[in-house]
Scaffold this active site. Structure first.
Site, PDB file in Angstrom:
ATOM      1  N   HIS A  21       0.927  -1.297  -0.222  1.00  0.00           N
ATOM      2  CA  HIS A  21       0.031   0.025   0.047  1.00  0.00           C
ATOM      3  C   HIS A  21       0.842   1.248   0.190  1.00  0.00           C
ATOM      4  O   HIS A  21       1.967   1.078   0.040  1.00  0.00           O
ATOM      5  CB  HIS A  21      -1.046   0.021   1.199  1.00  0.00           C
ATOM      6  N   HIS A  24       4.176   1.441   2.455  1.00  0.00           N
ATOM      7  CA  HIS A  24       5.067   0.709   2.039  1.00  0.00           C
ATOM      8  C   HIS A  24       5.971   1.696   0.970  1.00  0.00           C
ATOM      9  O   HIS A  24       7.112   1.797   0.827  1.00  0.00           O
ATOM     10  CB  HIS A  24       4.769  -0.708   0.964  1.00  0.00           C
ATOM     11  N   CYS A 130       0.890 -12.761  19.322  1.00  0.00           N
ATOM     12  CA  CYS A 130       0.022 -12.268  18.139  1.00  0.00           C
ATOM     13  C   CYS A 130       0.620 -12.483  16.781  1.00  0.00           C
ATOM     14  O   CYS A 130       1.772 -12.353  16.505  1.00  0.00           O
ATOM     15  CB  CYS A 130      -0.028 -10.706  18.012  1.00  0.00           C
ATOM     16  N   CYS A 133       1.475  -9.632  14.340  1.00  0.00           N
ATOM     17  CA  CYS A 133       2.710  -8.939  14.510  1.00  0.00           C
ATOM     18  C   CYS A 133       3.835  -9.931  14.830  1.00  0.00           C
ATOM     19  O   CYS A 133       4.949  -9.377  14.782  1.00  0.00           O
ATOM     20  CB  CYS A 133       2.832  -8.327  15.898  1.00  0.00           C
ATOM     21  N   CYS A 155      -4.860  -8.416  20.822  1.00  0.00           N
ATOM     22  CA  CYS A 155      -3.477  -7.343  20.472  1.00  0.00           C
ATOM     23  C   CYS A 155      -4.059  -6.034  20.229  1.00  0.00           C
ATOM     24  O   CYS A 155      -4.836  -5.652  19.489  1.00  0.00           O
ATOM     25  CB  CYS A 155      -2.914  -7.940  19.237  1.00  0.00           C
ATOM     26  N   HIS A 158      -3.648  -5.195  16.358  1.00  0.00           N
ATOM     27  CA  HIS A 158      -4.477  -5.816  15.319  1.00  0.00           C
ATOM     28  C   HIS A 158      -5.904  -5.798  15.963  1.00  0.00           C
ATOM     29  O   HIS A 158      -6.797  -6.463  15.237  1.00  0.00           O
ATOM     30  CB  HIS A 158      -3.813  -7.258  15.078  1.00  0.00           C
ATOM     31  N   LYS A 305      -4.371   5.007  10.643  1.00  0.00           N
ATOM     32  CA  LYS A 305      -3.219   4.291  10.101  1.00  0.00           C
ATOM     33  C   LYS A 305      -3.918   3.069   9.294  1.00  0.00           C
ATOM     34  O   LYS A 305      -4.703   2.656   9.312  1.00  0.00           O
ATOM     35  CB  LYS A 305      -2.453   3.489  11.129  1.00  0.00           C
ATOM     36  N   LYS A 308      -5.356  -3.387   5.991  1.00  0.00           N
ATOM     37  CA  LYS A 308      -6.136  -4.031   5.058  1.00  0.00           C
ATOM     38  C   LYS A 308      -7.525  -4.390   5.874  1.00  0.00           C
ATOM     39  O   LYS A 308      -8.499  -4.284   4.827  1.00  0.00           O
ATOM     40  CB  LYS A 308      -5.230  -5.381   4.606  1.00  0.00           C
TER      41      LYS A 308
END
Length: 521
Positions: A21, A24, A130, A133, A155, A158, A305, A308
């Site tokens: 995305h 990155h 997790c 992570c 988490c 997430h 943030k 996905k």
């Protein structure tokens, strides 16, 4: 001219389980622009990027798709991650994949060294893990679940339930490195940047370090522990080592000596791995710690943030297909203070494209080359006597070049671009003020017209060189239009502000708009 000092810079190696995305893309173009600048300055530059392909998350994704983990990562890397580099005009020197033999063999060698030096021991482990992570979670990142996950521990990053893992594992004596790490941060205040990131790391280490579990035995998708093949090396230990294995650690001492240590650019969410665990592992192995770790902020979309699961991930091609790679690179590197969180919006991108690229830089390039063609048959005129206003432009250009180089040195591409942009604004104002179209009506003003257009063209030459690490495509076209002999990438960037490098008589060519108007649908 080489400074003799290596400038080795890395992106994190990306986890290819999702599509790339714009976050990155942001990290990658920042590292690429810094590497291009240093390369063009004559520094011995090496840029590394790559993919982190082991771990439980990858194994689960592969089995959910009915293929082997290797088939799954091959498909992702070849289909999405290699093309990203082309899409964003990235000129990396190497791309490492953690499933390559060159990496796997050297990781085993490194871990064996830690074991032989007495920094690894066997122990029992029970902790909340997790999978998202790929990390055993510290207390601070464990929260109580709500809704469907009521009564479970989840988490904090997430929002997914954590798994209680109970395994016999191998541990790295991380706890022994708290003092040496604090000493490192004290003696090298720039080791972690920006300051907010440094403060976070120092307080984390001061609060006490626990030994790190560095192996897993519940699954086998990973690099085997060399002295016990019922275990695989923890994915983060394997991943961090890419920075060393890619430049010859363990097999090519001369290359390793030449390149290492590196600068690492990372997102702030993986700062601790790079600024705490990684230098501790290197110290334990008797190797130099990195030259520095720079943590940039998050890209926020609608205040959140990107992720996905929340469908806020924007694929880079959604932007480049409309605005082009240069606009993508320019926008993310200039609109966000590097090191802080930044918000992305289509409106802001569109407005900046129009104002700064199309009307600012693009228009300056078009009208300067067009006037030289129209009034001097496409040949750069010689300057006559310089007025105070002309000399002011020369000062602005010299100052911008020096300030931009200093900003790049501080890992602040945003500040470098804003220094360079003073040339764009100054030249556009200079042309409006000097009205070359009016001077052209009077033969007696011809020497003055020549000076004005030489000043505009020479300012544009400096601008083209200084902006080339940020916008390689449009500056390449402009360099060709300016007719200067030699390749743009070979132009010494630290000398870009030296006045008079454009020779009078150089043949200038027509230039189509660098940043065409975009129809808003």
């Amino acid at each position: 001219m080489s400074t003799g000092r290596s400038f080795y810079i890395t992106t994190p190696i990306y986890y290819p389980s999702d599509l790339p995305h714009i976050g990155h893309g942001y990290t990658t173009v920042a590292v690429d622009a810094l590497a291009r600048w240093h390369r063009q300055a004559g520094d011995d530059t090496w840029m590394l990027t790559g993919t982190d392909e082991h771990g439980q998350k990858m194994l689960r994704a592969a089995s959910a798709n009915g293929v082997t983990p290797q088939e799954w990562v091959d498909k992702l890397v070849e289909g999405s991650w290699f093309p990203l580099l082309d899409t964003l005009e990235v000129a990396n020197d190497d791309f490492i994949r953690t499933t390559q033999p060159r990496h796997e063999e050297r990781v085993q060698q490194f871990v064996q060294t830690l074991y032989d030096r007495g920094y690894i021991y066997a122990g029992e482990y029970e902790a909340l893990y997790c999978v998202g992570c790929e990390e055993f979670k510290p207390e601070s990142e464990i929260v109580d679940g709500t809704g469907a996950f009521e009564g479970l521990k989840v988490c904090a990053i997430h929002s997914k339930p954590l798994e209680l893992l109970q395994e016999k594992n191998y541990f790295f004596k991380l706890s022994e490195f708290a003092e040496p790490l604090l000493e490192l941060y004290k003696n090298e205040p720039d080791f972690v940047r920006p300051e907010s990131a440094r403060n976070e790391v120092v307080s984390f280490v001061k609060s006490g370090l626990k030994d790190l579990s560095i192996s897993r035995s519940a699954f086998d998708w990973g690099i085997r522990v060399p002295w016990d093949d019922s275990h695989v090396i923890y994915v983060w230990v394997d991943a961090l080592l890419n920075y060393a294995t890619a430049v010859g650690y363990g097999t090519d001492p001369a290359e390793f000596e030449r390149r290492w240590p590196a600068f690492h650019i990372v997102g702030k969410d993986i700062l601790r791995f790079h600024a705490v665990i990684w230098p501790a592992m290197l110290m334990a192995a008797g190797l130099d710690v990195p030259r520095g770790v720079f943590a940039h902020g998050w890209l926020l979309v609608g205040g959140e943030k990107m992720s996905k699961s929340k469908l806020t991930g924007i694929v880079p091609t959604e932007i480049t297909d409309v605005f082009g790679a240069d606009a993508y690179r320019f926008y993310f590197l200039s609109a966000i203070a590097f090191g802080q969180d930044g918000s992305f919006s289509w409106e802001d991108l569109s407005a900046r494209y129009q104002a700064e690229l199309a009307n600012g830089f693009g228009n300056l390039a078009s009208r300067t080359t067009a006037m030289i063609e129209k009034y001097f048959q496409g040949s750069v005129p010689p300057p006559a006597a310089y007025s105070e206003g002309d000399l002011r432009i020369q000062q602005i250009v010299a100052h911008a070049a020096t300030a931009a180089d200093a900003a790049i040195d501080r890992f602040r591409p945003d500040e470098a671009i804003s220094a360079i942009w003073t040339i764009v604004d100054a030249l556009n104002g200079y042309i409006t003020e000097n009205e070359p179209w009016a001077l052209a009506k009077d033969d007696a003003s011809r020497p003055r017209l020549g000076t004005v257009l030489y000043t505009a063209a020479e300012g544009l030459r400096a601008l083209t060189v200084l902006l080339s690490p940020v916008m390689p495509e449009s500056t390449g076209k402009l360099w060709e239009a300016l007719g200067i002999p030699g390749r743009l990438v070979d132009e010494p960037i630290r000398a870009a502000g030296t006045w008079g490098r454009l020779a009078p008589g150089t043949a200038v060519n027509a230039l189509s708009p660098l940043f065409p108007r975009i129809e808003q649908s």
